[in-house]
Design an enzyme around this catalytic site. Structure first.
Site, mmCIF file in Angstrom:
data_model
loop_
_atom_site.group_PDB
_atom_site.id
_atom_site.type_symbol
_atom_site.label_atom_id
_atom_site.label_comp_id
_atom_site.label_asym_id
_atom_site.label_seq_id
_atom_site.Cartn_x
_atom_site.Cartn_y
_atom_site.Cartn_z
ATOM 1 N N LYS A 16 -0.675 16.464 -0.836
ATOM 2 C CA LYS A 16 -0.856 16.164 -2.021
ATOM 3 C C LYS A 16 -2.147 14.789 -1.840
ATOM 4 O O LYS A 16 -1.791 14.019 -1.206
ATOM 5 C CB LYS A 16 0.510 15.506 -2.225
ATOM 6 C CG LYS A 16 0.219 15.572 -4.380
ATOM 7 C CD LYS A 16 -1.083 14.705 -4.963
ATOM 8 C CE LYS A 16 -0.766 12.999 -4.769
ATOM 9 N NZ LYS A 16 -1.928 12.613 -5.351
ATOM 10 N N GLU A 68 0.351 4.272 6.543
ATOM 11 C CA GLU A 68 -0.846 3.685 6.444
ATOM 12 C C GLU A 68 -1.988 3.026 5.510
ATOM 13 O O GLU A 68 -2.219 3.740 4.862
ATOM 14 C CB GLU A 68 -1.533 4.827 7.364
ATOM 15 C CG GLU A 68 -1.115 4.830 8.373
ATOM 16 C CD GLU A 68 -0.866 4.347 9.888
ATOM 17 O OE1 GLU A 68 -1.670 3.066 9.479
ATOM 18 O OE2 GLU A 68 -0.233 4.807 10.421
ATOM 19 N N CYS A 96 -10.166 1.295 5.417
ATOM 20 C CA CYS A 96 -9.411 0.355 4.801
ATOM 21 C C CYS A 96 -9.593 -0.670 6.425
ATOM 22 O O CYS A 96 -8.613 -2.062 6.718
ATOM 23 C CB CYS A 96 -8.425 1.644 5.753
ATOM 24 S SG CYS A 96 -8.518 2.646 6.822
ATOM 25 N N GLU A 139 -7.095 -7.256 -0.884
ATOM 26 C CA GLU A 139 -7.835 -6.256 -0.354
ATOM 27 C C GLU A 139 -9.079 -5.942 -1.350
ATOM 28 O O GLU A 139 -8.924 -5.993 -2.712
ATOM 29 C CB GLU A 139 -7.147 -5.377 -0.313
ATOM 30 C CG GLU A 139 -8.479 -3.913 0.914
ATOM 31 C CD GLU A 139 -7.861 -2.748 0.828
ATOM 32 O OE1 GLU A 139 -7.384 -2.257 1.914
ATOM 33 O OE2 GLU A 139 -7.000 -2.258 -0.213
HETATM 34 P P1 NAD Z 1 -2.283 4.499 -3.342
HETATM 35 O O1 NAD Z 1 -1.704 4.146 -2.936
HETATM 36 O O2 NAD Z 1 -3.109 4.442 -4.778
HETATM 37 O O3 NAD Z 1 -2.612 6.440 -3.775
HETATM 38 C C1 NAD Z 1 -2.887 6.362 -2.719
HETATM 39 C C2 NAD Z 1 -1.891 8.260 -2.624
HETATM 40 O O4 NAD Z 1 -0.626 8.451 -3.171
HETATM 41 C C3 NAD Z 1 -2.407 9.238 -3.666
HETATM 42 O O5 NAD Z 1 -2.744 10.041 -3.204
HETATM 43 C C4 NAD Z 1 -2.013 8.896 -4.795
HETATM 44 O O6 NAD Z 1 -1.673 9.957 -6.354
HETATM 45 C C5 NAD Z 1 0.294 8.569 -4.111
HETATM 46 N N1 NAD Z 1 0.549 8.454 -4.877
HETATM 47 C C6 NAD Z 1 0.701 7.215 -5.976
HETATM 48 N N2 NAD Z 1 2.095 7.123 -5.914
HETATM 49 C C7 NAD Z 1 2.713 7.713 -5.652
HETATM 50 C C8 NAD Z 1 4.092 7.532 -5.099
HETATM 51 N N3 NAD Z 1 4.758 6.391 -5.830
HETATM 52 N N4 NAD Z 1 4.558 8.288 -4.646
HETATM 53 C C9 NAD Z 1 4.467 8.429 -3.620
HETATM 54 N N5 NAD Z 1 2.974 8.822 -3.938
HETATM 55 C C10 NAD Z 1 1.798 8.816 -4.538
HETATM 56 O O7 NAD Z 1 -4.440 4.523 -2.748
HETATM 57 P P2 NAD Z 1 -5.613 4.765 -2.964
HETATM 58 O O8 NAD Z 1 -5.859 4.020 -4.265
HETATM 59 O O9 NAD Z 1 -5.531 6.265 -3.328
HETATM 60 O O10 NAD Z 1 -6.475 4.180 -1.372
HETATM 61 C C11 NAD Z 1 -6.127 3.501 -1.403
HETATM 62 C C12 NAD Z 1 -5.707 2.795 0.049
HETATM 63 O O11 NAD Z 1 -5.545 3.060 0.780
HETATM 64 C C13 NAD Z 1 -6.304 1.256 0.386
HETATM 65 O O12 NAD Z 1 -5.464 0.155 0.304
HETATM 66 C C14 NAD Z 1 -6.802 1.332 1.489
HETATM 67 O O13 NAD Z 1 -6.918 0.455 2.576
HETATM 68 C C15 NAD Z 1 -5.427 2.243 2.049
HETATM 69 N N6 NAD Z 1 -5.870 3.343 3.539
HETATM 70 C C16 NAD Z 1 -5.227 2.915 4.513
HETATM 71 C C17 NAD Z 1 -5.825 3.428 5.351
HETATM 72 C C18 NAD Z 1 -5.303 3.324 6.757
HETATM 73 O O14 NAD Z 1 -5.217 4.238 7.610
HETATM 74 N N7 NAD Z 1 -4.454 1.886 7.153
HETATM 75 C C19 NAD Z 1 -6.387 4.498 5.558
HETATM 76 C C20 NAD Z 1 -7.771 4.265 4.550
HETATM 77 C C21 NAD Z 1 -6.993 4.007 3.806
#
Ligand code: NAD
Length: 513
Positions: free
Chosen positions: A173, A246, A280, A376
């Site tokens: 997803k 992550e 990230c 962040e």
């Molecule tokens: P997000 O948490 O909003 O969304 C991530 C994914 O989760 C999306 O596909 C979203 O549709 C899905 N999602 C949303 N609600 C959900 C739920 N209740 N259950 C299951 N899935 C759900 O994050 P984002 O805004 O897409 O990404 C940015 C964030 O990701 C930043 O905080 C960044 O630091 C982090 N990030 C971390 C790493 C790492 O390796 N630690 C790498 C890249 C990004």
């Protein structure tokens, strides 16, 4: 103006229109997968996985090598798609979405067999005389992969390669902000001849992601924000499914008195502005001792002023990928300036462009009362705080709820490593921006609220397996030693003697285990 917008089209599924963050014009649309869609995908994946798990590592690797061939052949198409969706500069699209996936996929295609081959050992202790162990790295089954928007190809290809080489199938997803590159990526796997249903993309929003977790998957590999990570972790806990989380970071950069200032200034700008700051492990806080503060800031300002920003893709700093992130960046900057921070370069949405561009920014006189130094921000902002010395820099670096990565800059490499080891983070880099995710051998994952579990390398790929010990008795009966046929008397005699003779003697005790 939202970058993806739900549109009522009378159909049962939620329908979204996706827009370019550069032109704000529609570039695609998709239907969000329903609970029934993800259930169906998981069921199909389970059938595909049963056959896939029978293949040798070499056969599985062959599919991945072909995928790399396809990525190389169709790289322009991939880069164009990612740029259309994200507005990232061409150079960064190639490095992050082509180079990195080619490296990641190749690494696991080549090395998974070594990491996961059955291990044969003798146990320690008394059992060494009567047993041998085989450790089998068994696939878990179907992995639910949920990914964010900041590295749509890289952050999908890396866990996918690991899960597949370990013998699993994957239902993915992707982020609703970058759905098009995910569909393209699925198409690349088809072009590489992947078995049907082994890897399936189900487009959707958070609701679809939540449904995927409930759809009977055997592990969830999640990359995203802390807030969503908490929900995913709670759902996996309730269902008793393993997961890796992550999550976000607030990475600190510590500049030591003896740092090469030109290099460190360059690192501060690059670490903060790479991928529009949507990294990230991007540098979000820079701590600089007062002895070198003025020349350091001067160099950072000069370098930041030189950064190019434009709509055509040959720039240094691209678009903010979507409106929600722009809101966060603007609100952190407004909070910081209201509390006394001083903007030396940039500091606002770039008025030259229609789309979501934030000017490359240098801000000083910041402190830990500001959101900019605590939550962040994920924007192209170099935020510099003056400190008395390296000790204060370390204390402030560790004053955070987050702990993903960090970096230390010094010409004394031993000192750099020592300071790095004291940073409360998942990993650290010395004299470079945070590069851990790109070093496959280095386990990657956050501490504190930045995540649960580690990914990448041997540790990461084994996380997609159940380590299944098979203990084989090699004796043909050991009468009188407490073995078979079992009698209480023989067992008692053996144990009493053993406890006194062996554990009563320090030398023998150490020898035994
Ligand atoms: P997000 O948490 O909003 O969304 C991530 C994914 O989760 C999306 O596909 C979203 O549709 C899905 N999602 C949303 N609600 C959900 C739920 N209740 N259950 C299951 N899935 C759900 O994050 P984002 O805004 O897409 O990404 C940015 C964030 O990701 C930043 O905080 C960044 O630091 C982090 N990030 C971390 C790493 C790492 O390796 N630690 C790498 C890249 C990004």
């Amino acid at each position: 103006m939202a970058i993806f917008e739900r549109v009522e089209n009378g159909a049962e599924r939620r329908h979204y229109v996706v827009k370019s963050p550069v032109t704000l014009e529609p570039i695609g649309e998709f239907d969000a997968g329903s609970a029934a869609d993800v259930h169906g995908a998981v069921e199909r994946a389970r059938k595909a996985q049963a056959k896939w798990a029978q293949l040798s590592f070499a056969d599985r690797a062959e599919y991945l090598w072909r995928l790399v061939d396809v990525i190389v052949e169709r790289q322009d198409e991939i880069v164009d798609c990612v740029i259309a969706e994200t507005g990232k500069p061409h150079n960064e699209a190639v490095s992050m979405e082509i180079m990195a996936p080619c490296m990641q996929i190749s690494y696991y295609a080549k090395r998974a067999a070594g990491f996961l081959k059955t291990q044969k050992r003798r146990p320690s202790g008394l059992m060494r005389f009567s047993k041998k162990i085989e450790l089998h790295f068994q696939p878990l089954g179907v992995v639910g992969l949920i990914t964010p928007w900041n590295g749509p190809v890289a952050l999908s290809a890396n866990p996918l390669a690991q899960a597949l080489m370990a013998g699993n199938a994957v239902v993915h997803k992707p982020s609703e902000v970058t759905p098009l590159s995910a569909l393209l990526f699925e198409d690349l796997t088809k072009a590489a001849g992947f078995p049907e249903d082994l890897y399936q993309v189900v487009q959707g929003d958070g609701e679809t992601g939540a449904a995927l977790i409930e759809a009977g998957v055997d592990k969830v590999s999640f990359t995203g924000s802390v807030a969503t990570g908490r929900k995913v972790g709670a759902a996996c806990g309730r269902l008793l499914i393993p997961c890796t989380l992550e999550l976000g970071g607030k990475d600190a950069m510590i500049v030591c008195d003896d740092a090469d200032l030109d290099r460190a200034a360059d690192g501060a700008v690059r670490g903060s502005c790479f991928n529009t700051g949507h990294y990230c492990c991007g540098t979000e806080r820079v701590y600089v001792p007062e002895a070198i503060y003025d020349p350091f800031v001067e160099k950072v300002v000069a370098l930041t002023r030189e950064l190019k920003q434009n709509e055509v893709g040959d720039s240094d700093v691209g678009a903010v990928f979507w409106d929600k992130q722009m809101d966060i960046i603007e609100s952190h900057m407004a909070d910081a300036t209201a509390k006394g921070a001083k903007v030396l370069v940039g500091g606002q949405r770039n008025p030259k462009f229609k789309g979501f561009f934030f000017e490359p920014t240098v801000v000083v006189d910041v402190d830990h009362d500001m959101e900019l130094m605590r939550s962040e921000t994920f924007g192209p902002i170099v935020a510099i705080q003056k400190v008395k010395d390296e000790a204060e820099a370390l204390a402030l670096a560790n004053d955070s709820d987050l702990g993903l990565s960090g970096n230390v800059w010094t010409q004394d490499l031993d000192k750099g490593a020592a300071i790095g080891a004291r940073m409360e983070t998942g990993s650290v880099s010395v004299n470079d921006i945070a590069v851990t995710y790109g070093v496959a051998e280095a386990p990657f994952g956050g501490v504190k609220a930045s995540g649960v579990g580690q990914v990448n390398g041997e540790v990461g790929i084994r996380g997609y397996c159940h380590v299944h010990p098979v203990i084989i008795d090699t004796t043909k009966g050991s009468k009188g030693m407490g073995g078979y046929p079992y009698t209480i008397e023989a067992s008692k005699k053996m144990q009493d003697g053993f406890v006194r003779k062996v554990f009563g003697n320090r030398f023998l005790r150490k020898l035994l285990v």
